[in-house]
Design an enzyme around this catalytic site. Structure first.
Site, PDB file in Angstrom:
ATOM      1  N   LYS A 105      -3.970  -4.646  -7.718  1.00 15.99           N
ATOM      2  CA  LYS A 105      -5.247  -4.677  -7.000  1.00 15.99           C
ATOM      3  C   LYS A 105      -6.332  -5.123  -7.977  1.00 15.99           C
ATOM      4  O   LYS A 105      -6.287  -4.755  -9.162  1.00 15.99           O
ATOM      5  CB  LYS A 105      -5.532  -3.277  -6.467  1.00 15.99           C
ATOM      6  CG  LYS A 105      -6.698  -3.159  -5.500  1.00 15.99           C
ATOM      7  CD  LYS A 105      -6.792  -1.721  -4.963  1.00 15.99           C
ATOM      8  CE  LYS A 105      -7.933  -1.532  -3.980  1.00 15.99           C
ATOM      9  NZ  LYS A 105      -7.995  -0.153  -3.448  1.00 15.99           N
ATOM     10  N   SER A 151      -8.334   0.120   1.432  1.00 11.83           N
ATOM     11  CA  SER A 151      -8.870  -1.053   0.782  1.00 11.83           C
ATOM     12  C   SER A 151      -7.830  -1.827  -0.032  1.00 11.83           C
ATOM     13  O   SER A 151      -8.105  -2.940  -0.451  1.00 11.83           O
ATOM     14  CB  SER A 151     -10.013  -0.628  -0.162  1.00 11.83           C
ATOM     15  OG  SER A 151      -9.513   0.229  -1.165  1.00 11.83           O
ATOM     16  N   SER A 197      -6.618   4.702   0.650  1.00  9.83           N
ATOM     17  CA  SER A 197      -6.547   3.248   0.486  1.00  9.83           C
ATOM     18  C   SER A 197      -5.205   2.693   0.025  1.00  9.83           C
ATOM     19  O   SER A 197      -5.022   1.489  -0.015  1.00  9.83           O
ATOM     20  CB  SER A 197      -7.640   2.781  -0.478  1.00  9.83           C
ATOM     21  OG  SER A 197      -8.884   2.862   0.147  1.00  9.83           O
TER      22      SER A 197
END
Ligand SMILES: [Zn+2]
Lengths: 483, 487
Positions: free
Chosen positions: B78, B153, B177
């Site tokens: 990420k 996310s 997330s």
């Protein structure tokens, strides 16, 4: 009616002390003063995205030590908080500090002012990180087309010591600050180099009509870094406030800055627009739990503090004044104590330390910390004087020799043949010779002219290159002159 | 290579020299080239450095050296985890040109394990969002339906694993997330115990809630990745010095006597009935495997969401204050310093980030601190106590991961409606517990995730339960249609 009769000042001080750790509070960068701009920095103290602080344990040790020296309670549970505000010298736009649970609180300091003891309360002392420094490429922030930021100082550990508003005169403020700095120096909390900004004062002051209880509106003047600035600032600010009050004006609660050049305080920002710092617990650091063994360990390591040292020196026969002068500087006090261990005559030692040696160091721009004359050498020289091996006058020369050559006093005396002539038989011959050569002076003396004796003593000293024992010379001369 | 079964299988192929590491790496890069224009999971692809790294691994293999379990295997991270010299944007325009001069702890650990970084993954800006539509760059698509969101996310991380662009990826989980996008994309996502994985180098959203974890196609892979990234880190003061087990030792396909609590509050209104049915079926699967199932209660659950939306924005308002244009990242032109701060933040941050900064600033401001932040912290304590009480009785708590399956891109324009998607995951972050989302079935062709929660540092128990479930179901064998087309 003068100010002094009409108003009383109420003053409290916040003192920022840079703690003497080798590395910063939340990272391993050097805390060394100076250095090329932005060379003592890493991602952590630069607050780059993703970095986390790790608390330097030595900072906590020093904070505890300072708290103990200031008679504070050391919190068993303490924590760090974030103080949020925007400024380019702040890498994260928040300062990691301590808010509602500081490490030290409820302490006090006793200071002597005009021979009376005054106790000043210490509200709290807490740890925090220092910010960086704006570097303007022009004269001032207003006239510079651009500014850079030096983050070398970012993350240097600070101890903020907040006093109670207990001080009622400028002398009290100065006495408090001087003693506070002395203690920080003695306990090794800080190098206390005021000229390098390692101690900075924020002065809160207000006036009230004499005999009234409620405090007046105060102003805060930030970032003073010398005792003389504090004195001048307080003189200016109390006058300013008194004039305003006399004119029926209201004092505005505000932050002011001290303009050293113009000798005046200037308004920086009013408290109406004061920051809301949005304090909240620092989630990146665990709460600080301090067990009692930790505190007691540090208490045991506390050195003798100035007040105790002064009392001890007085008990060894020094006057309050002398003891005060010697303990005022840690370096001098340490030197004195080391010498005192070798010679049991505090008064004699004090005279030499405060007099000749201080003078010698001062003329050469040095301090007791790097004195070329060691405490042992001075004690050794004084021992020779006490034994009568040399006179005090020769002592002065010997001290200078030690200073210049580093040789021990005994060696110098031997090499230069400076040993005092105390042999009566030897001196009798010399005295006899001087008397024979100065018949006029002898006659003068016998006619009642006392000053002739001085001349004759001088002649003997001259003949012996100052090595004759002056007491003995006097005695022998008098004996012979009355014969 | 797109239909690889597991990390172990890939490892064995390397060791047996059935394929070289360069070939393996290139095949994944080729696959990214062919599908990522549709999935849009990547923000940066680091093909060149990956191939160099792969060649090094090949040298080791040629030299007869043994390989670690992740060595030579491709992965992606990420974009909120710092990678030295490789852009780390956090999905935000304000960090568009930020190349960190250092590696995050997880980056270091994966490098040390020999994993090959293929790139950085899309995310909601500063990890704020539940759909990856809030990226400052572009939305990511759900590989199961390119018109649907992948969740957020860590949407890029979940989507790229679901599309088999990499065999594993790292995500971060502040309020769900990792788990919610794992559920939406039909992959396994673990949010470890707070303090089990170092946050050093993870660009902070809400420091007291953030935690990094692995996303994989199956449970064993997940345990292997956790083995590599978990453990105490002196650079993170909130990292816990604990004895890290070998997590694969818990994978034993036996849940007899395992006590599973089903919290009533997680099956209340708002839960899609089809999703509820899938989870009920999963519960029956556990029952059939000999687990002891019992209903239970976590009475303060309804307060978790409001508490979270005070605490997380409060911390983010402070964490994001450093993005001011002074030192790095985007800087707006302005006449003076204060204007420059303002314009940089106005132009650099997106809507959702600004909304949360405003919320947090308000909640912390004097006069409101006690009413909001302090109260939220008290709620947080109550929620922790709910869990503590439940774990006196149960080994694991079981719930849906999200109340619905993935919705269409653009469908939820109301931020509050979006926030409700994390209603089952948020309490776990407030309590700092570990939780895993595993594929539990499908509704209308879209994956449904089941969440398992356990005590602090009991990731092993989660893996044990999840592995048993996986071995006795076939959901994780299904792949998005996208891949069949590619094949
Ligand atoms: Zn540093």
């Amino acid at each position: 009616m003068s100010f002094i009769d009409k108003y009383e000042m109420v003053c409290g001080v916040e003192t920022h002390v840079e703690m003497a750790t080798k590395t910063k509070i939340f990272c391993g960068c050097s805390t060394e003063f100076g250095g090329e701009q932005n060379t003592h920095v890493c991602p952590v103290c630069l607050g780059l995205p993703g970095v986390l602080p790790v608390l330097n344990k030595e900072v906590v040790n020093l904070a505890i030590k300072a708290g103990l020296a200031l008679n504070c309670e050391i919190a068993e549970f303490s924590k760090f908080d974030r103080k949020n505000y925007f400024y380019p010298d702040l890498t994260k736009n928040y300062q990691t500090s301590q808010y509602d649970l500081p490490i030290c609180k409820n302490g006090w300091l006793d200071v002597m002012v005009n021979e009376t003891n005054k106790r000043i309360g210490i509200t709290r002392a807490h740890m925090e990180e220092d910010a960086g420094k704006l570097v303007h490429n022009g004269e001032t922030i207003m006239t510079s087309s651009s500014s850079g930021v030096d983050y070398n100082r970012t993350g240097v550990p600070l101890l903020e010591i907040v006093s109670e508003p207990d001080m009622r005169s400028i002398d009290e403020v100065l006495a408090y600050l001087e003693q506070l700095v002395q203690i920080m120096d003695y306990a090794g909390i800080s190098d206390c180099k005021l000229e390098q900004g390692s101690v900075r004062f924020d002065i809160n002051v207000s006036l009230r009509l004499k005999g009234t209880e409620p405090f007046g509106t105060r102003t805060e003047t930030k970032n003073l870094n010398s005792f003389s600035s504090v004195r001048r600032c307080l003189e200016y600010e109390t006058d300013r406030q008194a004039e305003a009050l006399d004119d029926g004006e209201k004092i505005i609660q505000e932050t002011r800055t001290w303009d050293e050049g113009r000798g005046m305080t200037l308004s920086l920002r009013s408290k109406e627009e004061a920051h809301d710092y949005r304090y909240f617990p620092e989630p990146d650091l665990m709460p600080l739990v301090i067990d009692r063994d930790w505190v007691e360990g540090i208490r045991a390591s506390l050195p003798e503090l100035p007040a105790a040292k002064k009392a001890r020196l007085q008990s060894r026969g020094l006057s309050e004044y002398d003891a005060g002068v010697i303990t005022a500087s840690k370096a001098m006090a340490v030197f004195f104590d080391q010498a005192l261990a070798k010679i049991d005559d505090a008064k004699l030692l004090a005279n030499w330390v405060m007099g000749d040696l201080s003078g010698l160091l001062k003329t050469n721009g040095r301090s007791f910390e790097d004195s070329p004359v060691s405490p042992e050498q001075l004690a050794g020289m004084l021992t020779l004087i006490k034994k009568g091996d040399i006179s005090g006058k020769i002592g002065k020369n010997v001290l200078e020799e030690i200073y210049n050559t580093g040789k021990d006093p005994e060696t110098i005396i031997k090499e230069k043949g400076l040993v005092q002539i105390s042999d009566e038989g030897e001196l009798e011959i010399i005295v006899g010779g001087i008397l024979a050569a100065n018949e006029k002076s002898v006659a003068d003396y016998q006619a009642g002219k006392e000053s002739a004796l001085g001349f004759l003593v001088g002649q003997v000293m001259k003949a012996t290159k100052g090595q004759a024992n002056p007491g003995l010379v006097n005695k022998l001369l008098k004996e012979k002159l009355v014969q | 290579m797109t239909m690889f079964k597991s990390l172990e299988e890939l490892h064995n192929r390397l060791v047996k020299k059935e394929i070289s590491c360069v070939e393996l790496t290139r095949s994944f890069i080729d696959h990214i080239d062919s599908v990522d224009s549709q999935v849009k999971a990547f923000l940066t692809v680091t093909a060149d450095s990956a191939l160099i790294k792969a060649a090094e691994v090949d040298k080791k293999i040629a030299g007869g050296e043994s390989l670690g379990p992740l060595e030579g295997l491709p992965m992606a991270m990420k974009d909120n985890m710092c990678t030295e010299g490789i852009p780390t944007t956090c999905g935000s325009r304000i960090l568009e040109n930020f190349n960190p001069p250092y590696d995050a702890a997880v980056t270091e650990r994966l490098k040390a394990a020999g994993a090959v970084l293929l790139g950085k993954l899309n995310m909601d800006e500063f990890a704020m969002g539940s759909s990856t539509e809030n990226s400052g760059y572009h939305p990511t698509a759900n590989p199961w339906d390119l018109e649907s969101v992948p969740g957020g996310s860590s949407g890029g991380s979940a989507a790229c694993v679901a599309a088999r662009e990499v065999p594993f990826a790292l995500g971060s989980d502040t309020g769900g997330s990792i788990r919610q996008p794992a559920a939406f994309c039909g992959v396994v996502g673990l949010k470890p115990t707070y303090g089990a994985v170092s946050r050093y180098g993870l660009v902070a959203f809400a420091s007291s809630l953030d935690q990094i974890g692995p996303l994989t196609t199956n449970v064993r892979d997940n345990a292997l990745v956790l083995n590599a990234i978990a453990g105490h880190d002196p650079k993170d003061s909130t990292s816990v010095p604990f004895v890290k087990p070998d997590y694969t030792q818990f994978l034993e396909n036996n849940v007899k006597g395992l006590k599973i609590g089903i919290p009533d509050e997680y099956f209340a209104s708002g839960l899609n009935s089809d999703v509820a049915e899938v989870i009920q079926k999963a519960i029956r699967t556990f029952e059939s495997l000999g687990a002891e199932i019992e209903r239970c209660s976590l009475p303060h659950t309804e307060f978790a969401m409001p508490a979270y939306y005070i605490i997380a924005p409060a911390e983010c308002s402070s964490n994001l204050a450093r993005y001011d244009g002074v030192r790095y990242g985007y800087r707006a032109e302005a006449d003076d310093m204060i204007e420059m701060f303002k314009k940089t933040r106005e132009k650099g941050f997106g809507q959702e980030v600004k909304r949360r900064i405003m919320l947090g600033t308000y909640a912390l401001s004097s006069g409101y601190y006690d009413a909001y932040y302090l109260k939220a912290q008290k709620v947080r304590t109550l929620i922790k106590q709910d869990f503590d009480r439940a774990f006196e009785k149960y080994d694991v708590l079981l719930s849906p991961t999200a109340p619905t399956t993935a919705y269409k891109i653009g469908e939820k324009s109301d931020p509050l409606a979006m926030y409700m998607g994390d209603v089952y995951t948020i309490p776990v972050n407030l309590a700092g517990l570990p939780a895993i989302s595993v594929p539990a079935g499908f509704v209308d062709g879209m994956p449904v995730g089941m969440q398992l929660i356990s005590k602090h540092f009991e990731e092993g128990t989660l893996y044990k339960a999840a592995y048993a479930f996986e071995q006795n179901t076939a959901y994780h064998h299904q792949a998005p249609a996208l891949l069949k087309e590619v094949r």
